[in-house]
Design a protein around this motif. Structure first.
Motif: not given
Length: 597
Positions: A570-595
């Motif tokens: 999202m951006s407006e020329p001459g004023r700002y730019t905003k980048a938004e990252i949306r990512f699922p919440l994962h804890n360390e146990t879930e990621i370790s099992a997935k890996e």
């Protein structure tokens, strides 16, 4: 090592023995099953046909007798309703041995004779008055002594309904009687005797020679009894009466009577109330099926022996090639790839297996040669890899030397840049995991910012806002945040030539992790945003350090988690730019099992 002799393997534990035994058991089970099913079905069919035949015969006999009795009942009705000839004659005061009496006798006899003319099944018709007058035509002789008999009393007691009797002590007639009433008083009875030969012909049902048929009246008196069975083998009268009482209603049942099995078929006439019992001895009925069963057993034994001989030959011919193939495999098991090969020319699966085995051995020889060559190349590659490992270590050591010299000479900016570059390269090159914690990702960003801030005349301020410190333990994709911060500094703030501000905000929204990177740079148009997310060449130009730009980060997230996750600009020329990252919440146990998966 010698090739194995195939004939040594004809044992119960060998494949030939198992095939032979299995085939023999299946054949035996099939023959026994088929023979049993055929025999049982044949028995059931014979019983069903016998029961059907007897039931139909009894029904036809009952219907024929009912038709005959209905006709006799109509004759009785004609008699009891004739006033001039019958009723007036009974009530007449004329005595015997008088002219008037003779005239009455002649008139009523002619009337009765006219009723039974051309009816050979009727042996006698009689009218007996309660005053002692007796008129009849036919035989046997009848006189006024009949007034004191039980039959006379039963007919009077039965009233206007027809009564059916088999007179005691007689075997040649069935009597049908009815009361004659006048002025509401019983004045006599009318009786018609049905010839008993008609009953015998009607109930001449013989499914087997020794079968029996009984017809009983409502008082369990015998109206008809077949005489085909010897007296010593026939059930007693009391036994038949007991069976009739036990077997209520109509139908078919298997019963044991006096130690013998019978099929009992029972039918009760709705018109006369008489019960017909047919007893079919099971032994004589199934005697033919027993002979057929014995013959089937003899044929089955012969067929089984022939099949055993054929299966023995077939199992030997089937397994001989398998035994040859096994002997060749034993050579290969010993490590002898050059072994005496007995060619198997059969065109079945065993022949295919032999050809595949030979091809496999030849492939194995080529693989062994390839392994020897690859082992040589592997040793050469290990030497090359060892030399390649020296280069990163040499680079780390050189940077550490620059950092040490900068510290000695009092140049803190060179020391800071060297340290940040060391940490960044160690994290990127030394960590091969695809996921890391958000805290580690923010550390990468901090190292990158420490290097980049010296490229600009004006300071760049980077602020990080974490709404919940627990989010720092969440697992995210590696190098997901650095390209966005790089894009904000270089392409957003760097081209303005003035002090810049970058804010990194981290917060949770339901089950998603949201990271916002906002800068106060020159901004972008919608067309530039679409090019940044859609054009690979543009993305390459916007990411100098790692080669993983905004578009790369977006595609990695979408490819792993699908929509609606990814990067949104999202951006407006001459004023700002905003980048938004949306990512699922994962804890360390879930990621370790997935890996691990």
């Amino acid at each position: 090592m010698k090739l194995l002799n195939p004939r040594r393997w004809i044992t119960p534990r060998g494949m030939q023995g198992k095939i032979f035994i299995g085939f023999a058991l299946v054949t035996l089970l099939s023959i026994v099953s088929v023979t049993s099913i055929v025999y049982v079905n044949m028995r059931d069919t014979i019983k069903h046909n016998a029961v059907t035949s007897v039931s139909d015969s009894i029904r036809q006999a009952d219907e024929s007798l009912n038709i005959m009795l209905q006709e006799i009942d109509r004759l009785n009705t004609v008699v009891v309703t004739n006033k001039n000839t019958v009723i007036d004659t009974i009530l007449s005061p004329n005595e015997e041995i008088s002219y008037e009496w003779f005239q009455e006798q002649k008139r009523i006899s002619e009337f009765l004779s006219g009723l039974i003319d051309y009816k050979p099944y009727i042996s006698r018709i009689a009218v007996v008055g309660t005053n002692g007058k007796v008129f009849f035509t036919g035989s046997p002789w009848l006189d006024r002594s009949f007034l004191e008999t039980p039959m006379m009393k039963d007919i009077l007691r039965n009233g206007s309904r027809h009564a059916y009797f088999k007179p005691a002590g007689t075997d040649d007639v069935i009597t049908v009687g009815r009361e004659i009433r006048y002025d509401r008083k019983a004045i006599g009875v009318v009786m018609v005797d049905l010839n008993y030969d008609f009953i015998k012909k009607t109930y001449g049902v013989k499914p087997t020679v020794d079968s029996m048929l009984y017809v009983l009246d409502e008082n369990n008196g015998f109206v008809y009894q077949s005489e085909s069975m010897p007296e010593s083998d026939a059930p007693s009268v009391d036994t038949i009466v007991k069976v009739n009482r036990q077997f209520s209603g109509r139908g078919v049942a298997d019963q044991v009577i006096d130690g013998k099995s019978y099929i009992v078929v029972k039918r009760q006439s709705a018109y006369t109330g008489w019960t017909t019992l047919a007893l079919i001895p099971m032994d004589s009925l199934l005697s033919e099926s027993t002979k057929i069963r014995n013959r089937m057993i003899e044929v089955s034994v012969i067929v089984f022996i022939l099949i055993l001989i054929g299966s023995l030959q077939m199992s030997y011919r089937t397994t001989i090639h398998i035994q040859k193939l096994k002997s060749m495999m034993m050579w290969v098991r010993e490590g002898n790839l050059s072994f005496p090969r007995t060619e198997i020319k059969s065109k079945d699966e065993i022949g295919d297996l032999y050809r595949v085995f030979i091809d496999m051995v030849e492939d194995l020889e080529r693989l062994m040669e390839g392994i020897r060559i690859s082992e040589k190349k592997k040793r050469e590659a290990e030497l090359t890899a060892l030399q390649a490992q020296i280069r990163p270590h040499f680079l780390y050591n050189s940077l550490n030397t620059i950092k040490y010299l900068a510290n000695l000479n009092g140049v803190p900016n060179i020391e800071e840049v060297s340290g940040s570059l060391i940490e960044l390269m160690r994290s990127v090159l030394g960590n091969s995991n695809e996921f890391l914690t958000l805290r580690e990702e923010l550390d990468y960003v901090a190292s990158y910012v420490s290097i980049e801030k010296y490229k600009f005349m004006e300071p760049v301020q980077v602020v990080t806002q974490i709404e919940d410190d627990a989010l720092l333990k969440c697992r995210v994709l590696k190098l997901m945040l650095q390209p966005l911060v790089e894009n904000a500094i270089i392409h957003g703030i760097g081209q303005l030539g003035q002090e810049g501000f970058v804010r990194i905000r981290v917060y949770a929204e339901q089950h998603d992790l949201i990271i916002e990177v906002t800068d106060n740079g020159k901004g972008m148009t919608q067309e530039e945003i679409e090019l940044l997310l859609g054009e690979p060449e543009k993305e390459k130009n916007s990411s100098r350090f790692s080669g993983m730009g905004v578009r790369n980060v977006h595609e990695r997230i979408v490819r792993m988690y699908g929509e609606p996750y990814g990067v949104k600009l999202m951006s407006e020329p001459g004023r700002y730019t905003k980048a938004e990252i949306r990512f699922p919440l994962h804890n360390e146990t879930e990621i370790s099992a997935k890996e691990v998966v």
